[in-house]
Design a protein around this motif. Structure first.
Motif, PDB file in Angstrom:
ATOM      1  N   ARG A  89      63.758  46.452 -10.252  1.00 52.59           N
ATOM      2  CA  ARG A  89      64.564  45.242 -10.039  1.00 52.59           C
ATOM      3  C   ARG A  89      64.205  44.638  -8.693  1.00 52.59           C
ATOM      4  O   ARG A  89      64.100  45.339  -7.682  1.00 52.59           O
ATOM      5  N   ARG A  90      64.034  43.316  -8.689  1.00 50.62           N
ATOM      6  CA  ARG A  90      63.803  42.578  -7.456  1.00 50.62           C
ATOM      7  C   ARG A  90      64.807  41.440  -7.394  1.00 50.62           C
ATOM      8  O   ARG A  90      64.708  40.477  -8.166  1.00 50.62           O
ATOM      9  N   GLY A  91      65.776  41.594  -6.503  1.00 49.05           N
ATOM     10  CA  GLY A  91      66.842  40.596  -6.426  1.00 49.05           C
ATOM     11  C   GLY A  91      67.624  40.557  -7.723  1.00 49.05           C
ATOM     12  O   GLY A  91      68.165  41.576  -8.163  1.00 49.05           O
ATOM     13  N   MET A  92      67.657  39.379  -8.349  1.00 51.00           N
ATOM     14  CA  MET A  92      68.387  39.213  -9.616  1.00 51.00           C
ATOM     15  C   MET A  92      67.449  39.235 -10.816  1.00 51.00           C
ATOM     16  O   MET A  92      67.793  38.742 -11.897  1.00 51.00           O
ATOM     17  N   THR A  93      66.261  39.796 -10.651  1.00 50.78           N
ATOM     18  CA  THR A  93      65.296  39.867 -11.750  1.00 50.78           C
ATOM     19  C   THR A  93      65.010  41.326 -12.105  1.00 50.78           C
ATOM     20  O   THR A  93      64.703  42.135 -11.222  1.00 50.78           O
ATOM     21  N   LEU A  94      65.134  41.649 -13.389  1.00 46.81           N
ATOM     22  CA  LEU A  94      64.859  42.993 -13.889  1.00 46.81           C
ATOM     23  C   LEU A  94      63.552  42.961 -14.677  1.00 46.81           C
ATOM     24  O   LEU A  94      63.392  42.163 -15.600  1.00 46.81           O
TER      25      LEU A  94
ATOM     26  N   LYS B  92      69.147  39.953 -21.163  1.00 50.06           N
ATOM     27  CA  LYS B  92      69.600  39.035 -20.115  1.00 50.06           C
ATOM     28  C   LYS B  92      71.111  38.842 -20.195  1.00 50.06           C
ATOM     29  O   LYS B  92      71.814  38.829 -19.174  1.00 50.06           O
TER      30      LYS B  92
ATOM     31  N   THR C 193      72.891  42.337 -19.093  1.00 50.92           N
ATOM     32  CA  THR C 193      72.704  42.761 -17.701  1.00 50.92           C
ATOM     33  C   THR C 193      73.082  41.675 -16.701  1.00 50.92           C
ATOM     34  O   THR C 193      73.236  41.963 -15.507  1.00 50.92           O
ATOM     35  N   ARG C 194      73.174  40.417 -17.182  1.00 53.86           N
ATOM     36  CA  ARG C 194      73.429  39.258 -16.315  1.00 53.86           C
ATOM     37  C   ARG C 194      72.359  39.131 -15.232  1.00 53.86           C
ATOM     38  O   ARG C 194      72.620  38.727 -14.097  1.00 53.86           O
ATOM     39  N   LEU C 195      71.135  39.528 -15.604  1.00 59.92           N
ATOM     40  CA  LEU C 195      69.986  39.428 -14.708  1.00 59.92           C
ATOM     41  C   LEU C 195      68.868  38.651 -15.388  1.00 59.92           C
ATOM     42  O   LEU C 195      68.800  38.587 -16.625  1.00 59.92           O
ATOM     43  N   GLY C 196      68.008  38.059 -14.584  1.00 61.53           N
ATOM     44  CA  GLY C 196      66.808  37.474 -15.155  1.00 61.53           C
ATOM     45  C   GLY C 196      65.883  38.574 -15.649  1.00 61.53           C
ATOM     46  O   GLY C 196      65.797  39.642 -15.031  1.00 61.53           O
TER      47      GLY C 196
END
Length: 571
Positions: free
Chosen positions: A102-107, A124, A127-130
């Motif tokens: 994970r990097r920031g809000m991106t998985l 998406k 997880t509520r992540l990009g």
């Protein structure tokens, strides 16, 4: 495959066309695959994977170019359990994906089918992540998912296997005082280690590695000779895990500055116990603990299962049957030398023979043989054990390893005075064993007069019979690998695939051997100061098969892959 009309063939685009252009699929096969995939509700990639029409590695590379998604070799990537826990097991298995980092809000997630857009959308949402996709090979993804989801660390705090509580663990050593600063009886830690031990036994691992690092802790199993990460417990548990293992093996848990060696015995049933040889070593971030698993029930001592070629088996049996002389087995640690020696002793173990062994430690228990475990702390060295054996009317002596001149000289004198001596050396091949003895200081004429047979060996992984498949390799490449023109007639070379019954396309191991009798010509070479290259040339003249040739013979028989033989025998 069904035939396709020219009109249908003109509709082929995208990945299918790329595979046709690369001559990986015929136009008819590609068109038929598209139709079958559409009618079954699958994507083209999913259909190709399920039918294994294109090798996974090649298909992943083609899909990476077609979809513009980076390709990753999962075997070179360490799975982060914290990332896996971001997605439920149900979603991982349902969509065949594996969270990587994970990097920031991106998985970033590993996928084998880049056309599965709905799966990425659902990840998406949950997880509520990009979500960013990384392409991997289908078989490696399946194995990585299984390792991540079935590893022991996932059950650290919620183990329910009732067999863990009643596990009978003992040690043959005197107990040490416990360190008051460490709770070695912490129930989650105890149950975690018990589960790791049982998992290793069930999966027939040969070693377990408990390894502390600055920011993580990992547990690895050696399966069929290859280390694989199985668990990644919290790094702050490292000292408690090491202390618990030291208590189980009756080591001094207050001493963390020097290596220690111990032993654990796990009684699985009345008739089945497994020994673990324990070794601790202080590292920068804590104590690394390695357990060697010694399960006699998984050790089959039959000459037919070792892996000898027919001619090698005949030579081996002839020399084992001699009343005196020395037989040396050579190879690196973990190459199966002990099993070969015990197989030889099994052939000799009769009521009229007095057989004694000196080992460090005794790994395989055999009724009818007097086994001694070396203990340097009490002065019981290989040399002292050998002197004692020679006073007890021996017929056959086995020395676990010749490490020094004193042991070598006593062993050679025993071989020259009417005893059969079996032992091991750590050299790369059979000819080097003879020069190694010379370098130790043994007189060349004593070597020529006493050593009768040298066996060099390696262990190679066997292809899984359930999923191995033929590989198409150019004749020129096969000739470069060492096959002859005669070998190529009807030759089928198989490669690994991977399924739920194996470890990455392999299941079990078998030996490849160089069985070299010490001939009169070799004896003269030794006494004249010949080097290992001259001895190797003489062995070649005498038709002795080397390790590489023995490996290629296993490839011809479909037992293993060319890739595996290259891994083990390439310089």
């Amino acid at each position: 495959m069904a035939t396709v009309s020219p009109q249908v063939g003109k509709q082929i685009t995208g990945l299918a066309k790329r595979l046709i252009d690369a001559q990986l699929l015929s136009e008819a096969d590609a068109s038929n695959a598209q139709q079958m995939a559409s009618s079954s509700g699958k994507s083209l990639i999913a259909y190709l994977i399920s039918k294994q029409l294109v090798p996974n590695r090649i298909l992943a590379h083609a899909a990476s170019i077609e979809f513009g998604i980076p390709l990753l070799d999962l075997n070179q990537y360490e799975i982060d359990r914290a990332m896996v826990d971001l997605v439920s097991e149900k979603l991982i298995r349902e969509h065949n994906v594996l969270p990587l980092t994970r990097r920031g809000m991106t998985l970033y997630v590993a996928i084998a089918d880049p056309s599965q857009f709905e799966s990425l959308t659902e990840l998406k949402f949950h997880t509520r992540l990009g979500i960013e996709a990384v392409l991997v090979e289908a078989d490696k993804l399946t194995q990585a998912i299984e390792r991540a989801l079935t590893s022991a660390d996932g059950a650290l705090m919620e183990l329910t296997d009732s067999s863990l509580d009643g596990l009978d663990i003992s040690s043959n050593q005197e107990p040490q005082e416990e360190d008051d600063d460490v709770d070695v009886n912490d129930t989650p830690v105890v149950r975690f280690i018990n589960k790791v031990l049982l998992d290793a036994i069930r999966r027939e691992a040969s070693d377990i590695h408990f390894e502390p690092y600055e920011k993580r802790y990992r547990v690895r199993f050696r399966l069929d000779g290859i280390l694989q990460e199985m668990a990644s417990p919290p790094v702050n548990l490292g000292s408690r895990l090491a202390s618990r293992l030291k208590v189980m093996s009756q080591l001094d848990i207050s001493e963390k500055r020097v290596p220690q060696d111990g032993r654990i015995k796990v009684n699985l049933s009345r008739n089945h116990s497994v020994d673990f040889r324990v070794s601790t070593c202080p590292t920068l971030f804590g104590e690394k603990v390695v357990l060697r698993i010694l399960d006699s029930m998984n050790t089959e001592l039959s000459i037919d299962t070792l892996g000898f070629e027919p001619q090698q088996k005949t030579i081996f049996e002839q020399h084992v049957g001699k009343p005196h002389g020395m037989i040396l087995v050579t190879g690196p640690t973990g190459s199966g030398k002990t099993v070969t020696l015990y197989t030889a002793m099994g052939l000799l173990n009769t009521a009229d023979k007095n057989i004694s062994t000196a080992e460090d430690p005794a790994e395989i228990y055999m009724s009818g043989i007097n086994q001694v475990t070396i203990n340097t702390k009490t002065g019981l060295t290989f040399a002292n054990a050998l002197r004692s054996f020679l006073r007890q009317d021996p017929d056959i002596i086995m020395v676990g390893e010749i490490r020094d001149l004193e042991t070598a000289e006593i062993s050679i004198k025993a071989a020259q005075t009417g005893h059969l001596v079996l032992s091991t050396l750590h050299t790369n091949d059979a000819p080097q064993s003879l020069t190694r003895l010379v370098n130790m200081g043994v007189a060349p004429f004593n070597i020529a007069a006493s050593v009768s047979l040298i066996v060099a060996q390696r262990l190679v992984r066997k292809l899984c019979e359930h999923c191995k498949r033929p590989e198409q390799l150019p004749h020129e490449a096969l000739l470069e690998e060492g096959f002859s023109e005669h070998d190529l007639d009807g030759l089928k070379v198989y490669g690994p695939v991977g399924c739920d019954k194996c470890n990455g396309g392999y299941r079990g191991r078998i030996g490849i051997f160089q069985v070299m009798p010490v001939s009169e010509a070799m004896g003269w070479l030794i006494m004249e100061g010949g080097n290992s290259m001259q001895l190797e040339e003489q062995a070649r003249k005498e038709g002795i098969m080397d390790l590489r040739q023995a490996g290629l013979s296993k490839v011809r028989a479909g037992v293993t892959s060319l890739e595996e033989i290259n891994r083990v025998t390439r310089e």
